[in-house]
Motif scaffolding. Sequence first.
Motif, PDB file in Angstrom:
ATOM      1  N   THR A   3      36.213  -3.139   8.016  1.00  0.00           N
ATOM      2  CA  THR A   3      37.356  -2.366   7.194  1.00  0.00           C
ATOM      3  C   THR A   3      37.338  -3.145   5.688  1.00  0.00           C
ATOM      4  OG1 THR A   3      38.903  -3.708   8.196  1.00  0.00           O
ATOM      5  CG2 THR A   3      39.059  -1.727   8.957  1.00  0.00           C
ATOM      6  N   ARG A   4      36.701  -4.055   5.545  1.00  0.00           N
ATOM      7  CA  ARG A   4      36.742  -4.539   4.236  1.00  0.00           C
ATOM      8  C   ARG A   4      35.394  -5.515   3.981  1.00  0.00           C
ATOM      9  NH1 ARG A   4      41.607  -8.018   2.388  1.00  0.00           N
ATOM     10  NH2 ARG A   4      40.551  -9.923   3.099  1.00  0.00           N
ATOM     11  N   GLY A   5      34.857  -5.308   2.974  1.00  0.00           N
ATOM     12  CA  GLY A   5      33.685  -6.286   2.368  1.00  0.00           C
ATOM     13  C   GLY A   5      32.349  -5.923   3.368  1.00  0.00           C
ATOM     14  N   THR A   6      31.354  -6.786   3.421  1.00  0.00           N
ATOM     15  CA  THR A   6      30.133  -6.517   3.868  1.00  0.00           C
ATOM     16  C   THR A   6      29.775  -7.625   4.693  1.00  0.00           C
ATOM     17  OG1 THR A   6      29.495  -5.720   1.540  1.00  0.00           O
ATOM     18  CG2 THR A   6      27.733  -5.805   3.226  1.00  0.00           C
ATOM     19  N   LEU A   7      29.246  -7.179   6.009  1.00  0.00           N
ATOM     20  CA  LEU A   7      28.557  -8.419   7.065  1.00  0.00           C
ATOM     21  C   LEU A   7      27.083  -8.579   6.729  1.00  0.00           C
ATOM     22  CD1 LEU A   7      30.744  -7.668  10.059  1.00  0.00           C
ATOM     23  CD2 LEU A   7      31.160  -9.463   8.336  1.00  0.00           C
ATOM     24  N   ARG A   8      26.677  -9.688   7.121  1.00  0.00           N
ATOM     25  CA  ARG A   8      25.269  -9.888   6.974  1.00  0.00           C
ATOM     26  C   ARG A   8      24.670 -10.613   8.206  1.00  0.00           C
ATOM     27  NH1 ARG A   8      26.686 -10.143   2.004  1.00  0.00           N
ATOM     28  NH2 ARG A   8      25.895  -8.488   0.484  1.00  0.00           N
ATOM     29  N   PRO A   9      23.461 -10.655   8.641  1.00  0.00           N
ATOM     30  CA  PRO A   9      23.290 -11.485   9.663  1.00  0.00           C
ATOM     31  C   PRO A   9      23.009 -13.035   9.250  1.00  0.00           C
ATOM     32  CG  PRO A   9      21.629  -9.985   9.473  1.00  0.00           C
ATOM     33  CD  PRO A   9      22.597  -9.540   8.455  1.00  0.00           C
ATOM     34  N   GLY A  10      23.630 -14.073   9.971  1.00  0.00           N
ATOM     35  CA  GLY A  10      23.530 -15.250   9.479  1.00  0.00           C
ATOM     36  C   GLY A  10      24.551 -15.830   8.741  1.00  0.00           C
ATOM     37  N   MET A  11      25.399 -14.973   8.571  1.00  0.00           N
ATOM     38  CA  MET A  11      26.769 -15.237   7.796  1.00  0.00           C
ATOM     39  C   MET A  11      27.816 -16.103   8.705  1.00  0.00           C
ATOM     40  SD  MET A  11      28.854 -12.025   6.270  1.00  0.00           S
ATOM     41  CE  MET A  11      29.927 -12.037   4.771  1.00  0.00           C
ATOM     42  N   ASN A  12      28.268 -17.124   7.934  1.00  0.00           N
ATOM     43  CA  ASN A  12      29.251 -17.891   8.526  1.00  0.00           C
ATOM     44  C   ASN A  12      30.657 -17.137   8.455  1.00  0.00           C
ATOM     45  OD1 ASN A  12      27.736 -20.138   9.269  1.00  0.00           O
ATOM     46  ND2 ASN A  12      27.874 -20.893   7.362  1.00  0.00           N
ATOM     47  N   VAL A  13      31.446 -17.096   9.691  1.00  0.00           N
ATOM     48  CA  VAL A  13      32.721 -16.377   9.521  1.00  0.00           C
ATOM     49  C   VAL A  13      33.627 -17.056  10.345  1.00  0.00           C
ATOM     50  CG1 VAL A  13      31.823 -14.011   9.134  1.00  0.00           C
ATOM     51  CG2 VAL A  13      31.877 -14.988  11.595  1.00  0.00           C
ATOM     52  N   THR A  14      34.924 -16.631  10.333  1.00  0.00           N
ATOM     53  CA  THR A  14      35.961 -17.233  11.115  1.00  0.00           C
ATOM     54  C   THR A  14      36.416 -16.005  12.081  1.00  0.00           C
ATOM     55  OG1 THR A  14      36.953 -18.379   9.234  1.00  0.00           O
ATOM     56  CG2 THR A  14      38.395 -18.362  11.298  1.00  0.00           C
ATOM     57  N   LEU A  15      36.527 -16.407  13.408  1.00  0.00           N
ATOM     58  CA  LEU A  15      37.311 -15.740  14.383  1.00  0.00           C
ATOM     59  C   LEU A  15      38.488 -16.118  14.596  1.00  0.00           C
ATOM     60  CD1 LEU A  15      36.480 -13.720  16.832  1.00  0.00           C
ATOM     61  CD2 LEU A  15      36.160 -15.675  18.273  1.00  0.00           C
ATOM     62  N   ALA A  16      39.489 -15.001  14.180  1.00  0.00           N
ATOM     63  CA  ALA A  16      41.046 -15.287  14.106  1.00  0.00           C
ATOM     64  C   ALA A  16      41.474 -14.548  15.598  1.00  0.00           C
ATOM     65  CB  ALA A  16      41.543 -14.479  13.119  1.00  0.00           C
ATOM     66  N   LYS A  17      42.101 -15.401  16.368  1.00  0.00           N
ATOM     67  CA  LYS A  17      42.110 -14.820  17.622  1.00  0.00           C
ATOM     68  C   LYS A  17      43.621 -13.829  17.623  1.00  0.00           C
ATOM     69  CE  LYS A  17      40.537 -16.244  20.992  1.00  0.00           C
ATOM     70  NZ  LYS A  17      39.181 -15.643  21.761  1.00  0.00           N
ATOM     71  N   ARG A  18      43.947 -13.036  18.644  1.00  0.00           N
ATOM     72  CA  ARG A  18      44.831 -11.968  18.480  1.00  0.00           C
ATOM     73  C   ARG A  18      46.302 -12.781  18.464  1.00  0.00           C
ATOM     74  NH1 ARG A  18      44.600  -7.562  22.584  1.00  0.00           N
ATOM     75  NH2 ARG A  18      46.620  -7.295  21.861  1.00  0.00           N
ATOM     76  N   ASP A  19      46.550 -14.100  18.907  1.00  0.00           N
ATOM     77  CA  ASP A  19      47.932 -14.663  18.954  1.00  0.00           C
ATOM     78  C   ASP A  19      48.142 -15.041  17.535  1.00  0.00           C
ATOM     79  OD1 ASP A  19      46.197 -16.868  18.307  1.00  0.00           O
ATOM     80  OD2 ASP A  19      46.261 -17.755  20.268  1.00  0.00           O
ATOM     81  N   GLY A  20      47.124 -14.823  16.580  1.00  0.00           N
ATOM     82  CA  GLY A  20      47.609 -15.198  15.039  1.00  0.00           C
ATOM     83  C   GLY A  20      47.646 -16.445  14.718  1.00  0.00           C
ATOM     84  N   VAL A  21      47.346 -17.421  15.720  1.00  0.00           N
ATOM     85  CA  VAL A  21      47.405 -18.914  15.164  1.00  0.00           C
ATOM     86  C   VAL A  21      45.925 -19.647  15.330  1.00  0.00           C
ATOM     87  CG1 VAL A  21      48.423 -20.898  15.990  1.00  0.00           C
ATOM     88  CG2 VAL A  21      49.548 -18.925  16.417  1.00  0.00           C
ATOM     89  N   THR A  22      45.315 -19.191  16.449  1.00  0.00           N
ATOM     90  CA  THR A  22      44.042 -20.089  16.977  1.00  0.00           C
ATOM     91  C   THR A  22      42.953 -19.492  15.574  1.00  0.00           C
ATOM     92  OG1 THR A  22      44.580 -19.874  18.984  1.00  0.00           O
ATOM     93  CG2 THR A  22      42.445 -20.941  18.525  1.00  0.00           C
ATOM     94  N   MET A  23      42.128 -20.338  15.044  1.00  0.00           N
ATOM     95  CA  MET A  23      40.932 -19.785  14.259  1.00  0.00           C
ATOM     96  C   MET A  23      39.596 -20.744  14.789  1.00  0.00           C
ATOM     97  SD  MET A  23      42.412 -17.897  11.846  1.00  0.00           S
ATOM     98  CE  MET A  23      44.068 -17.370  11.129  1.00  0.00           C
ATOM     99  N   VAL A  24      38.760 -19.771  15.007  1.00  0.00           N
ATOM    100  CA  VAL A  24      37.448 -20.425  15.534  1.00  0.00           C
ATOM    101  C   VAL A  24      36.179 -20.231  14.329  1.00  0.00           C
ATOM    102  CG1 VAL A  24      35.599 -20.738  17.308  1.00  0.00           C
ATOM    103  CG2 VAL A  24      38.088 -20.078  17.735  1.00  0.00           C
ATOM    104  N   LYS A  25      35.698 -21.372  13.706  1.00  0.00           N
ATOM    105  CA  LYS A  25      34.539 -21.265  12.800  1.00  0.00           C
ATOM    106  C   LYS A  25      33.463 -20.905  13.694  1.00  0.00           C
ATOM    107  CE  LYS A  25      36.786 -23.005   9.338  1.00  0.00           C
ATOM    108  NZ  LYS A  25      37.513 -21.877   8.381  1.00  0.00           N
ATOM    109  N   THR A  26      32.686 -19.841  13.275  1.00  0.00           N
ATOM    110  CA  THR A  26      31.233 -19.374  13.899  1.00  0.00           C
ATOM    111  C   THR A  26      30.199 -18.759  13.010  1.00  0.00           C
ATOM    112  OG1 THR A  26      30.789 -17.836  15.872  1.00  0.00           O
ATOM    113  CG2 THR A  26      32.590 -17.212  14.606  1.00  0.00           C
ATOM    114  N   ARG A  27      29.307 -18.302  13.562  1.00  0.00           N
ATOM    115  CA  ARG A  27      28.326 -17.543  12.685  1.00  0.00           C
ATOM    116  C   ARG A  27      27.728 -16.289  13.142  1.00  0.00           C
ATOM    117  NH1 ARG A  27      22.874 -18.936  13.179  1.00  0.00           N
ATOM    118  NH2 ARG A  27      22.204 -18.220  11.017  1.00  0.00           N
TER     119      ARG A  27
END
Length: 599
Positions: A225-249
């Motif tokens: 819905t916004r920006g661009t995604l690329r393979p190998g990119m570091n991203v954050t997975l924000a859980k649906r509870d709105g609190v937990t954030m997981v760093k992943t790639r």
Amino acid sequence: MRKLRNIAIIAHVDHGKTTLVDKMILQGHLFRNAASAGELILDNNDIERERGITILSKNVSVIYKDYKINIIDTPGHSDFGGEVERVLNMADGVLLLVDAFEGTMPQTRFVLQKALALGKKPIVVINKVDKPNCRPEFVNEQVFDLMFTLNANEEQLDYRTVYGSAKQGWMSNKLGERTDNITPLLDAIIDDIPEPARVEGTPQMLITSLEYSPYVGRIAVGKVTRGTLRPGMNVTLAKRDGVTMVKTRIKDLMTFEGLGKSKAEEVPCGEICAIVGIEGFEIGDTICDYDNPEPLEPIAIDEPTMSMLFTINDSPFFGRDGKYVTSRHIKERLDRELEKNLALRVEPGATADSFVVYGRGVLHLSVLIETMRREGYELQVGQPKVIIKEIDGRKCEPVEELTIDLPDEYSGKAIEMTTKRKGTLVNMVSENGRTRLEFDIPSRGIIGLRSNLLTATAGEAVMAHRFKDFEPYKGEIEMRSNGSLIAMETGQAYAYAINKLQDRGRFFVSPGDEIYCGQVVGESTREGDITINLTKSKKLTNMRASGSDEKMNIAPAVIFSLEEALEYIKEDEYVEVTPKAMRLRKILLDETERKRAAK
């Protein structure tokens, strides 16, 4: 950069949406050989093909001119509402497909309501105009009225209508003008459906669906819905509870090409993609920027309305044909289902080896049971129960909108049967010898109604229903009053015994079937259960008298489908489901124990 269009297809069961998508794929010249076999490409799981319904939404894409059209096939049944809500989030417009004879049906209404509320722009396709006695103009009016009652805005009401026959592979902008392909529809999609909005900034993607691959594990699917995604990119997975954030790639990115997927070097805003390498995500989580994550609003899912008890198979015949029979197996399988089946909930039951499973209706849960049975599971299922909630201090239960379409002469009978089950007649329309009745009825009242209606109308009634809301409890409903015929001994059922007992009721087993003590082998003609012995063979003597060996006429056994069996059983009965058999049984097999419990 190719130009994009994302559309979802909405239609009532059996109005031809999957057939239409197949034709669109063919128009893109992708699968000349696959489709020549005449099989539906999209409904590829066995249950979908047998029942002729779509259960899981699927993503495909078609290349037309220099546009890429992403098509999402949605389920029509309101029992699979969990699927529908997620899918519509990925689309920018919808194709509303309506049968030129039947018109708008309850399930069309269900998905359309969701789509209009999300502000999607519709294109109306009136399908099957090649049918005799079809009425496309009337149906088009009906669609307009329906959209109006569902509070569509001005722009949504100014929709384009396309007429045609998906089965014969043609579409036209004018009624009565036949063409030889479906390009008018593809042109309409390009002209009328808006292009996805391009938003610059940090990446955001809501996970709305998931796939599973035995090689790479779980794959997250959604629309950027916004920006661009690329393979190998570091991203954050924000859980649906709105609190937990997981760093992943992100390991790999794929986009949908035809029926398959192809790897992508980058995925721009507005495109639907599949992401490999994200661990532990759920549907409704957001993939967002590594440094300053901004999660999106998670998807709201309708609540379950029914519950059923799942337990291990402990009948005398357990383990004969199943591979997975322990409670550990059943628990692991239900946990796997929870990952992708949004509208499902599982809680531990009263005993260690039982589970209470909550779902959207009998169909939703029976599809799960049927899938498990084909995978080699053995289990027993209790009577479906509706969920009763306390709202503002009042006891409330789920109420559904029920539509029955049947020949005029049976309408009185249908009204009588439905009102007995606390249904309220809301509307009644009669034309061309058929009557359409609309009721508001508690979900409890629908359980077991279909089979009774079909019997009363010589198989002519067409019944459809959708969840409306929780309303105050309507009082007791009189359910099946006939008792059960219960087997007294374990062994083989003999024709001699069945013949002698035919006046007791109708049987569910045939001569030669193996039965066990406590199994429900038939339905009694009167109230109260009767225990009978079907394993008694004829005693042979060396005396012969003329006329003593008269031939037997045995009525054929009643064979239930899984849904019918679930709707038929009483509170003290289970349906035993194994890969090769389905039996009804009493929860307490021993007659003395049953009498003790009754006291």
